[in-house]
Design an enzyme around this catalytic site. Structure first.
Site, short mmCIF file in Angstrom:
data_model
loop_
_atom_site.label_atom_id
_atom_site.label_comp_id
_atom_site.label_asym_id
_atom_site.label_seq_id
_atom_site.Cartn_x
_atom_site.Cartn_y
_atom_site.Cartn_z
N ASP A 16 6.12 -5.69 -3.09
CA ASP A 16 6.57 -5.32 -1.67
C ASP A 16 7.83 -6.01 -1.54
OD1 ASP A 16 4.49 -3.49 -1.41
OD2 ASP A 16 3.39 -5.11 -0.67
N LYS A 19 11.80 -3.65 -4.79
CA LYS A 19 12.21 -3.04 -6.12
C LYS A 19 12.48 -1.69 -6.11
CE LYS A 19 8.18 -4.13 -7.73
NZ LYS A 19 7.48 -5.08 -6.47
N LYS A 21 14.12 -0.05 -3.98
CA LYS A 21 15.66 0.30 -3.63
C LYS A 21 16.39 -0.40 -4.57
CE LYS A 21 19.33 -1.75 -0.87
NZ LYS A 21 19.82 -2.25 0.34
N GLY A 43 3.60 1.44 -4.30
CA GLY A 43 4.38 2.14 -3.21
C GLY A 43 5.83 1.80 -3.32
N HIS A 44 6.70 2.53 -4.07
CA HIS A 44 8.02 2.01 -3.79
C HIS A 44 8.95 2.84 -2.82
CE1 HIS A 44 7.76 0.03 -8.03
NE2 HIS A 44 7.37 -0.77 -7.25
N THR A 45 9.55 2.09 -1.95
CA THR A 45 10.50 2.99 -0.84
C THR A 45 11.90 3.09 -1.03
OG1 THR A 45 8.50 2.24 0.59
CG2 THR A 45 10.56 3.28 1.63
N GLN A 229 4.21 -4.08 -8.48
CA GLN A 229 3.55 -5.39 -7.79
C GLN A 229 4.55 -6.32 -8.03
OE1 GLN A 229 1.05 -3.37 -10.05
NE2 GLN A 229 1.07 -2.25 -7.95
N THR A 244 -3.84 -8.00 -9.31
CA THR A 244 -4.11 -6.74 -9.74
C THR A 244 -4.64 -6.92 -11.44
OG1 THR A 244 -3.32 -4.38 -9.59
CG2 THR A 244 -1.74 -6.25 -10.26
N THR A 306 -1.30 2.03 1.47
CA THR A 306 -2.23 2.21 2.30
C THR A 306 -2.12 2.32 3.50
OG1 THR A 306 -2.46 -0.22 2.22
CG2 THR A 306 -3.79 1.23 0.44
N GLY A 307 -0.83 1.93 3.98
CA GLY A 307 -0.46 1.64 5.57
C GLY A 307 -1.04 0.44 6.23
N LYS A 336 16.03 -7.98 2.23
CA LYS A 336 15.54 -8.06 3.55
C LYS A 336 15.93 -9.15 4.42
CE LYS A 336 11.81 -5.27 4.25
NZ LYS A 336 10.61 -4.62 4.41
N VAL A 419 21.06 -6.18 2.73
CA VAL A 419 21.00 -5.91 3.98
C VAL A 419 20.72 -5.17 5.02
CG1 VAL A 419 23.02 -7.64 4.02
CG2 VAL A 419 23.34 -5.37 4.25
N GLY A 420 19.68 -4.29 4.30
CA GLY A 420 19.08 -3.06 4.99
C GLY A 420 18.61 -2.13 3.95
P1 IMP Z 1 -5.44 -3.22 -6.91
O1 IMP Z 1 -4.40 -3.28 -7.80
O2 IMP Z 1 -5.73 -1.79 -6.14
O3 IMP Z 1 -6.62 -3.44 -7.77
O4 IMP Z 1 -5.32 -4.39 -5.75
C1 IMP Z 1 -5.46 -5.55 -6.20
C2 IMP Z 1 -4.67 -6.40 -5.24
O5 IMP Z 1 -3.11 -6.22 -5.58
C3 IMP Z 1 -4.72 -6.21 -3.53
O6 IMP Z 1 -4.50 -7.42 -3.13
C4 IMP Z 1 -3.70 -5.40 -3.51
O7 IMP Z 1 -3.40 -5.44 -1.80
C5 IMP Z 1 -2.37 -5.65 -4.23
N1 IMP Z 1 -1.54 -4.72 -4.66
C6 IMP Z 1 -1.67 -3.47 -5.34
N2 IMP Z 1 -0.59 -3.04 -5.53
C7 IMP Z 1 0.38 -3.58 -4.64
C8 IMP Z 1 1.58 -3.26 -4.49
O8 IMP Z 1 2.19 -2.13 -4.89
N3 IMP Z 1 2.22 -4.09 -3.48
C9 IMP Z 1 1.60 -5.15 -2.91
N4 IMP Z 1 0.24 -5.40 -3.16
C10 IMP Z 1 -0.22 -4.67 -4.24
#
Ligand code: IMP
Length: 434
Positions: A16, A19, A21, A43-45, A229, A244, A306-307, A336, A419-420
């Protein structure tokens, strides 16, 4: 000036870092973007104009016409999620046709992987990892156990039926013996039917990514390898077991795409101006209470997949220095920085204290890491809105001091300052592709 046409973009912290952007921005100059690991846990925004896009499996470069987006063998693919993502992009008028390619060796995430991910988390109780429950870990387990189903199997109707039947029977036994669950026969039939359809829908995108990339390298095409990640979530070099199940580090780019290490020109670390982490595990510079909540709200630190609220903390130079080493990082994009505006003082962790001892190298031993006390240096904060500044020289001196100190501590140059969230809110200090 040396030729530079292959660049790995890797997260320097726990993911997070922004990456999406930066990859999107660099896609303006690149011909090909390739994802090399992870799955739809990522999740890449990306913000384009007034639209926001969240990518889980498709590389962020898809928004650029003419850029080819590849999903390498190292990625685990949930066909349902991928088809949904393709559909959503099409609805927003983003063309997906001859610009998306998936490697035939990439493994497939199946419904039983997601069920296993959930059950295992519940069973872990207070020791749970905090996974995204997308079935990522169990899918990689099957890959290493050599029972997994690959894209090439998914698109072969006959072979899929045989392989899937064997897998379903094996998982059924595991579910029954370990967890007292049973997969009903009808459900098994439904899975086969559904996944056969998915295979046929995805068939047109399946190719040999390694061959494609190596040909492109010989033609001097500009290629960006996109990690999901971050370094500290790497299964080998991260804060195991709170990681992960793949290798987000730069070395993973070779394994996850079939490109040799001699073909990689540079590695860029995407580094957030502070630190965040989702899920459980040690986090030495974690903020507490109101300060953390303020940072979370200001930085919009909620998981794109996941929010979940992200844990927030100060910049940890010990950790980023480790990421520089593990990835062989050449330079960094610092993201950021605007989120830290208006603090009276900002802190940088320069070392850890453990049992009266000062530690300067990141301790991968979880026990030590859990009990480390960060040693901070305080820097004057900067005030006001910096989000419209486009020249490095125009940034407040205090922010430049902050960046200089980070560069000094981690011994790596910051070549991009974000910066944004918008593309236009980026200061480029050095041309990336040459
Ligand atoms: P998994 O990849 O779903 O097995 O989760 C393992 C760990 O990696 C957990 O702590 C998740 O929150 C973290 N994780 C997995 N994908 C992301 C990501 O894209 N961003 C940040 N944390 C992640």
């Amino acid at each position: 000036m040396n030729k530079m046409s292959t660049l790995v973009v890797v997260g320097s912290q726990w993911g997070d870092e922004g990456k999406g952007k930066i990859t999107d921005l660099l896609s303006e100059e690149a011909d090909i973007i390739v994802r090399y690991q992870g799955g739809c846990n990522a999740g890449h925004t990306v913000v384009k104009g007034d639209k926001q896009f969240i990518f889980h499996l498709i590389p962020s470069g898809i928004l650029h016409k003419g850029v080819k987006c590849l999903i390498g063998n190292g990625v685990v693919i949930d066909p349902e999620a991928l088809l949904q993502e393709i559909e959503n992009l099409k609805k927003k008028n983003i063309e997906i046709d001859d610009n998306l390619f998936i490697d035939f060796k990439a493994h497939v995430v199946l419904p039983y992987h997601k069920t296993l991910d959930e059950i295992k988390e519940v069973k872990r109780g207070k020791d749970k990892i905090g996974t995204t429950k997308r079935g990522i870990g169990p899918a990689y387990v099957d890959k290493i156990a050599r029972t997994g189903i690959r894209m090439i199997d998914l698109i072969d109707e006959k072979f899929l039926a045989k392989k899937l039947e064997n897998n379903l029977n094996e998982k059924d036994t595991i579910f029954e013996k370990l967890y007292g669950l049973k997969i009903p026969n009808q459900e098994k039939k439904d899975i086969l039917k559904k996944y056969r359809e998915y295979g046929q829908l995805l068939k047109r995108y399946v190719t040999d990514v390694s061959l494609y990339l190596n040909k492109a390298i010989n033609e001097d095409k500009k290629i960006l390898f996109e990690g999901a990640q971050g370094t500290l979530l790497d299964v080998d070099h991260g804060t195991f077991p709170y990681v992960t199940s793949s290798n987000p580090i730069a070395g993973g780019a070779c394994i996850g795409t079939g490109v040799g290490p001699t073909k990689i020109d540079k590695v860029m670390g995407i580094t957030k101006a502070y630190t965040t982490r989702v899920g459980r595990g040690p986090f030495p510079t974690e903020m507490q209470g109101e300060l953390e909540e303020y940072t979370r709200q200001k930085g919009g630190e909620f998981g794109a997949t996941t929010g979940r609220p992200r844990r927030c903390g100060w910049f940890d130079a010990v950790l980023v220095k480790y990421a520089v080493r593990i990835n062989g990082m050449d330079n960094m994009a610092l993201t950021k920085v605007d989120v830290l505006s208006d603090f009276d003082k900002v802190k940088i962790c320069i070392s850890y204290k453990y049992n009266k001892e000062i530690i300067e190298e990141f301790p991968v031993n979880l026990e030590i890491l859990q009990n480390c006390i960060p040693v901070y240096e305080e820097i004057e904060g900067w005030k006001g809105d910096i989000s419209q500044i486009t020249q490095y020289g125009d940034l407040p001196q205090q922010l430049k001091d902050y960046i200089n100190r980070i560069e000094e501590l981690v011994k790596t140059k910051v070549v991009i300052v974000s910066v944004g969230p918008k593309r236009s809110q980026t200061i480029i200090r050095e041309k990336i592709f040459k």
